[in-house]
Scaffold this active site. Structure first.
Site, PDB file in Angstrom:
ATOM      1  N   LYS A 130       0.717  -1.192  -0.146  1.00  0.00           N
ATOM      2  CA  LYS A 130      -0.091   0.053   0.026  1.00  0.00           C
ATOM      3  C   LYS A 130       0.626   1.226   0.000  1.00  0.00           C
ATOM      4  O   LYS A 130       1.506   1.851   1.132  1.00  0.00           O
ATOM      5  CB  LYS A 130      -0.855  -0.201   1.184  1.00  0.00           C
ATOM      6  CG  LYS A 130      -2.078   0.934   1.016  1.00  0.00           C
ATOM      7  CD  LYS A 130      -2.943   0.404   0.059  1.00  0.00           C
ATOM      8  CE  LYS A 130      -4.061   1.302  -0.368  1.00  0.00           C
ATOM      9  NZ  LYS A 130      -4.730   1.021  -1.634  1.00  0.00           N
ATOM     10  N   SER A 167      -7.995   0.017  -5.663  1.00  0.00           N
ATOM     11  CA  SER A 167      -8.397   0.373  -4.299  1.00  0.00           C
ATOM     12  C   SER A 167     -10.022   0.763  -4.000  1.00  0.00           C
ATOM     13  O   SER A 167     -10.739  -0.008  -4.441  1.00  0.00           O
ATOM     14  CB  SER A 167      -7.606   1.582  -3.670  1.00  0.00           C
ATOM     15  OG  SER A 167      -7.368   1.299  -2.247  1.00  0.00           O
TER      16      SER A 167
END
Length: 628
Positions: free
Chosen positions: A196, A413
């Site tokens: 991430k 995402s």
């Protein structure tokens, strides 16, 4: 005295109303006077396609536009992708269109669209050649993206003083942590997922090993798709092509011709002479675009030449959209565009407002004419709460009518979060998707304040009452609170994906951790169902809805009317920082690497300013890396 002020206030209100009415009247007259005449397509016309024009996921425009509409339109000059695809498809069957001319960038800046959109455009051009009509490409300094599209042409001409910029593909990320440190701005984060990387621009000075790995992986897939397309059209081997790329990078005209990457080296007047012979026409009025381009003065001059019948893709697109549109049908498929950052609330231009899109989706759910919905996603994600809000409404739609997802260049995402509601997901091989992970980011200005002699003091009634204060860094206990919230949202994200894709949570966890995947990779690991574009998604939705006969395609959110634009102007609603900065760069004619760097820094800072999730938790990937 009281009567005096009352009368004064009443007079001021009256004057204000009269001024507004006068402005509206003047605007109305100007709009009427400035309305565009109907576009005329002359027999034998050549369609001019400016490869530098950006493509965007937004509703196709079929209505006649006026000078006034153009003046009030947003800063973007992008052409709706579906409009472009419909135009090229219609031109293949239009006896008035004799062929297509692709104009490449003179500056080397290249096209400004994602590679998934470019693949759809390129496929439309390949299909056009099946009509036996030629596609000519005239290039000066084409970069990889420009040449990828232009390689589909039946004849490619490279300018003698140009070059073919074919060095491969590279990605860059701007890192601002050094700047923040210099000015005393601190950033603390909590995140779930080794990959991430959305927080890295604010916490690091370079890519983490995990981020470098994922970028290399999906960039390799993007490059493989580009090589495959070029090799197939130019009838060269991909290994041979890679060898030329590594050996030269920038190919001179003679070398490019010997390598069979272009058909000839010649000036534009030679191309024009060929086109004039093809059209068999001379003289007459030339159909022009509704918006006169200022990006490329040479292109505008070519369009205005009266010696050859021609029409731009932008001018022809509304004709094709209107022809494709079925008015008043009893059955329709809705295409809902989710393009931009996902933010809480209403959102603005270039953003997906959770409240605004959810409201639109509720209307579609109640509309019995709508038999199926196609969600077109082109988003890096954003607010976790807004993503969940949108996903909930999509899930409710899916209970009553088929919901199919079409991924554009980017559906990662939060963009993937909302996609999980679809019963079938389509992506292009070079779509960027995945990034199943979340983070929380809290900046502070203690260092900056200390340098300026600014101090803060606080009174609070709870231990964590000033958790999101900008005045100081978070304590370990406060960071633990943030991490618990981040972990909870990540667990919910995994559950959404597992339920939608019929996988176990553990198996989703293995492909999650915020890792970004290409569309081709996503197909292999089960995150998407099929490779295909918007047209395939529409056909799938029609099949799932068991539609027979003609059906109307309705697009949402609809384009704002001139009246709505006037209202926004009167309200003096400020444009987003990025929009203002990009508009300023366009006004200055800023191009090249320096302008690109200015845009990248602006985007990263704007992204930070746009974070408005009530819980401070975000499902977002890094701003799409600039791929050269």
């Amino acid at each position: 005295m009281k009567q005096f002020f009352t009368a004064l206030a009443a007079n001021l209100v009256t004057i204000a109303v009269c001024v507004v009415a006068a402005v509206l009247l003047i605007i109305g007259v100007a709009a009427s006077a400035g309305s565009r005449p109907a576009t005329v397509v002359r027999q034998g016309a050549v369609m001019i396609v400016d490869l530098e024009q950006a493509l965007s996921d937004q509703p196709a425009r079929a209505e006649a536009r006026s000078v006034f509409d153009d003046a009030l339109s947003p800063g973007s000059d992008a052409l709706p992708l579906r409009s472009a695809l419909l135009a090229i498809r219609a031109a293949a069957d239009d006896d008035r269109i004799s062929g297509i001319l692709l104009r490449g960038s003179v500056t080397g800046d290249g096209v400004r669209s994602g590679y998934a959109a470019l693949r759809e455009l390129r496929q439309a051009l390949v299909a056009f050649t099946a009509s036996k009509k030629p596609v000519h490409a005239y290039l000066v300094n084409p970069d990889v993206s420009t040449y990828y599209v232009a390689s589909a042409a039946t004849q490619i001409t490279l300018d003698p003083f140009g070059s073919l910029l074919l060095p491969g593909m590279a990605s860059e990320q701007v890192f601002l942590s050094g700047l923040f440190e210099k000015y005393g701005i601190g950033v603390q984060v909590s995140r779930v997922g080794r990959f991430k990387a959305a927080v890295e621009p604010f916490t690091r000075t370079n890519m983490s090993p995990e981020n470098r790995l994922q970028v290399a992986s999906y960039l390799g897939d993007l490059w493989s798709e580009v090589k495959r397309g070029i090799a197939e059209s130019r009838k060269v081997d991909t290994l041979t092509l890679q060898g030329m790329v590594d050996a030269q990078g920038i190919m001179l005209p003679a070398d490019a011709q010997r390598a069979k990457l272009v058909d000839r080296v010649a000036y534009f007047d030679v191309v024009l002479a060929d086109l004039q012979k093809m059209t068999g026409k001379a003289g007459g009025t030339v159909a022009r675009s509704a918006k006169d381009s200022t990006r490329d003065a040479e292109l505008a001059a070519i369009i205005e030449q009266p010696s050859m019948p021609q029409i731009t893709l932008e001018a022809y697109a509304p004709i094709a959209v209107a022809k494709d549109r079925i008015i008043g049908g009893s059955q329709a498929i809705a295409v809902v565009y989710a393009e931009g950052d996902i933010v809480d609330g209403e959102g603005g231009d270039g953003q997906i407002g959770g409240a605004a899109l959810s409201r639109e989706l509720r209307k579609l759910r109640a509309n019995n004419t709508i038999k199926a919905v196609v969600l077109r996603v082109n988003s890096p994600g954003g607010s976790a709460i807004a993503s969940e809000q949108i996903q909930r409404e999509l899930t409710l739609i899916a209970k009553n009518k088929p919901l199919v997802v079409s991924m554009g260049s980017l559906a990662a995402s939060g963009g993937y979060w909302i996609s999980t509601a679809g019963s079938r997901i389509f992506a292009e091989p070079n779509t960027i998707t995945g990034s199943i992970g979340v983070f929380s980011l809290v900046p502070n200005i203690k260092g900056l304040a200390d340098k300026q002699g600014i101090t803060f003091d606080t009174v609070k009634t709870g231990r964590y009452a000033d958790l999101f204060s900008l005045a100081r860094p978070r304590t370990e206990a406060e960071l633990a609170v943030l991490q618990r919230g981040t972990d909870a949202v990540y667990a919910a994200f995994l559950q959404r994906v597992a339920s939608a894709r019929k996988l176990t949570v553990d198996s989703v966890g293995m492909i999650a951790e915020g890792r970004v995947w290409s569309g081709a990779q996503a197909l292999r690991i089960g995150l998407v169902d099929s490779i295909g574009g918007l047209d395939m998604a529409l056909k799938s939705a029609a099949l799932l809805a068991k539609l027979t006969g003609d059906y109307e395609v309705l697009e949402y959110p609809r384009v704002k009317s001139a009246t709505e634009r006037i209202t926004e102007l009167l309200e003096d609603k400020p444009a987003p920082v990025a929009a203002r900065a990009n508009a300023a760069l366009r006004e200055m004619g800023a191009r090249g690497v320096a302008a690109d760097l200015a845009r990248d820094v602006t985007r990263e800072l704007t992204m930070l300013l746009s974070y408005n999730d009530p819980r401070g938790v975000y499902a977002r990937m890094p701003y799409i890396l600039r791929v050269r």
